[in-house]
Design a protein around this motif. Structure first.
Motif, short mmCIF file in Angstrom:
data_model
loop_
_atom_site.label_atom_id
_atom_site.label_comp_id
_atom_site.label_asym_id
_atom_site.label_seq_id
_atom_site.Cartn_x
_atom_site.Cartn_y
_atom_site.Cartn_z
N ARG A 107 -105.84 -64.17 -38.03
CA ARG A 107 -105.06 -64.16 -39.16
C ARG A 107 -105.18 -64.94 -40.14
O ARG A 107 -105.83 -66.06 -39.91
CB ARG A 107 -103.78 -63.99 -38.64
N LYS A 108 -104.53 -64.63 -41.34
CA LYS A 108 -104.58 -65.72 -42.49
C LYS A 108 -103.15 -66.35 -42.53
O LYS A 108 -103.00 -67.17 -43.35
CB LYS A 108 -105.07 -64.99 -43.79
N ASP A 109 -102.50 -66.14 -41.43
CA ASP A 109 -101.23 -67.19 -41.35
C ASP A 109 -100.90 -67.39 -39.97
O ASP A 109 -101.47 -67.04 -39.18
CB ASP A 109 -100.14 -66.10 -41.73
N ILE A 110 -99.99 -68.54 -39.94
CA ILE A 110 -99.83 -69.26 -38.72
C ILE A 110 -98.51 -68.94 -38.21
O ILE A 110 -97.71 -68.87 -39.04
CB ILE A 110 -100.20 -70.69 -38.88
N PHE A 111 -98.39 -68.53 -36.82
CA PHE A 111 -96.93 -68.43 -36.38
C PHE A 111 -96.33 -69.68 -35.82
O PHE A 111 -96.68 -70.53 -35.31
CB PHE A 111 -97.12 -67.33 -35.03
N PHE A 112 -95.12 -69.74 -36.15
CA PHE A 112 -94.26 -71.02 -35.98
C PHE A 112 -93.04 -70.39 -35.25
O PHE A 112 -92.52 -69.32 -35.64
CB PHE A 112 -93.86 -71.78 -37.22
N ALA A 113 -92.35 -71.23 -34.19
CA ALA A 113 -91.02 -70.75 -33.60
C ALA A 113 -90.49 -72.10 -33.45
O ALA A 113 -91.16 -73.19 -32.85
CB ALA A 113 -91.38 -70.25 -32.25
N ASP A 114 -89.26 -72.31 -34.21
CA ASP A 114 -88.49 -73.52 -33.89
C ASP A 114 -87.41 -73.09 -32.92
O ASP A 114 -86.41 -72.52 -32.92
CB ASP A 114 -87.86 -73.79 -35.23
N CYS A 115 -87.49 -73.99 -31.63
CA CYS A 115 -86.67 -73.51 -30.51
C CYS A 115 -85.78 -74.83 -30.28
O CYS A 115 -85.12 -74.69 -29.25
CB CYS A 115 -87.49 -73.53 -29.26
N SER A 116 -85.54 -75.48 -31.49
CA SER A 116 -84.50 -76.67 -31.20
C SER A 116 -83.18 -76.09 -31.10
O SER A 116 -82.40 -77.01 -30.54
CB SER A 116 -84.76 -77.35 -32.50
N ASP A 117 -82.68 -75.00 -31.36
CA ASP A 117 -81.29 -74.60 -31.16
C ASP A 117 -81.09 -73.68 -29.97
O ASP A 117 -80.07 -73.40 -29.64
CB ASP A 117 -80.80 -73.87 -32.25
N PHE A 118 -82.14 -73.53 -29.14
CA PHE A 118 -82.03 -73.11 -27.70
C PHE A 118 -81.38 -74.09 -26.91
O PHE A 118 -81.69 -75.20 -26.94
CB PHE A 118 -83.45 -72.81 -27.28
N VAL A 119 -80.35 -73.40 -25.99
CA VAL A 119 -79.59 -74.46 -25.26
C VAL A 119 -80.36 -74.87 -24.06
O VAL A 119 -80.22 -76.06 -23.63
CB VAL A 119 -78.43 -73.31 -24.81
N GLY A 120 -80.90 -73.86 -23.29
CA GLY A 120 -81.66 -74.45 -22.26
C GLY A 120 -80.97 -75.02 -21.08
O GLY A 120 -79.67 -74.63 -21.16
N GLU A 121 -81.58 -75.62 -20.34
CA GLU A 121 -80.79 -76.39 -19.16
C GLU A 121 -80.86 -77.69 -19.14
O GLU A 121 -82.11 -78.11 -18.79
CB GLU A 121 -80.99 -75.69 -17.73
N ILE A 122 -79.89 -78.56 -19.00
CA ILE A 122 -80.43 -80.06 -19.02
C ILE A 122 -80.45 -80.26 -17.62
O ILE A 122 -79.88 -80.15 -16.83
CB ILE A 122 -79.20 -80.94 -19.50
N GLN A 123 -81.79 -81.15 -17.48
CA GLN A 123 -82.05 -81.85 -16.26
C GLN A 123 -82.06 -83.27 -16.38
O GLN A 123 -83.16 -83.68 -17.09
CB GLN A 123 -83.45 -81.05 -15.72
#
Length: 229
Positions: A107-123
């Motif tokens: 493609r001529k564009d790049i895909f970005f995903a900002d997951c900083s707001d994802f809660v997840g699980e703290i270990q």
């Protein structure tokens, strides 16, 4: 990261040994811990025969030649390397201009995903593990983007042309590209919100006034009883 990758493959009922793991580490203590950890877990990893700085001596120069035409290599970068200048910027530039990013190769564009707001699980104290549904949402959006040139980004994804990334000094911080300006709000919605806040403020003032009167009455009584001057 290596261990998580193998566990992911095994969870999907595939052979964990189908992943080839390579790594390099400058700090001797970290390199030794990595070697020990992977050995204890039965993982076959090539972490080099010594600790070494990648910039001084690349221990895996011919790594790209080991991929077949459908092969995919995951390159894990330290946080500062996606935004630092000088050598790091040159690395990002070469990766992008040599068309080595899978999320943009065809493609001529790049895909970005900002997951900083994802809660997840703290270990532990510093480790956050994404939940299965969060991982699935990222995968879903990536596949939607990959198969659709007119892909519309969500609140945590974005697409950016190489020219735009060049203007930003090849920065690969997802948040820069996923940021969306706040949309104009409906005036009626704003009016309702103001009315609600006004009512809450007036109610708070009323309660404070009642409390003030109660305190004054208490102080007056204490003075009359001679308990305070």
């Amino acid at each position: 990261m290596f261990i998580q990758a193998v566990e992911f493959v095994r969870n999907y009922k595939k052979n964990g040994h189908s992943i080839n793991i390579y790594g390099q580490e400058k700090a001797t203590s970290v390199w030794r811990v990595g070697k020990t950890n992977t050995l204890l877990r039965g993982l076959e990893c090539d972490l080099g025969d010594k600790p070494e700085d990648t910039f001084k001596e690349d221990l895996h120069k011919k790594l790209d030649g080991q991929l077949n035409k459908n092969g995919v290599a995951a390159v894990i970068l330290a946080n500062n390397s996606v935004s630092a200048a000088k050598k790091e910027e040159e690395i990002r530039k070469n990766i992008l201009e040599d068309n080595l990013v899978d999320a943009g190769r065809e493609r001529k564009d790049i895909f970005f995903a900002d997951c900083s707001d994802f809660v997840g699980e703290i270990q532990g104290r510093k480790v956050r593990i994404l939940k299965t549904e969060e991982i699935n949402s990222i995968t879903k959006e990536y596949r939607k983007w990959f198969g659709n040139k007119n892909y519309l980004p969500t609140d945590f994804t974005a697409k950016a042309a190489l020219e735009e990334i060049k203007k930003r000094d090849y920065l690969l911080l997802p948040g820069i590209y996923t940021y969306q300006e706040e949309k104009p709000r409906d005036p009626q919605e704003i009016k309702k919100e103001i009315q609600k806040l006004s009512s809450e403020i007036l109610e708070t003032f009323h309660k404070l006034e009642l409390e003030r009167k109660e305190i004054e009455e208490l102080l007056t009584k204490l003075k009359q009883d001679g308990e305070i001057d």
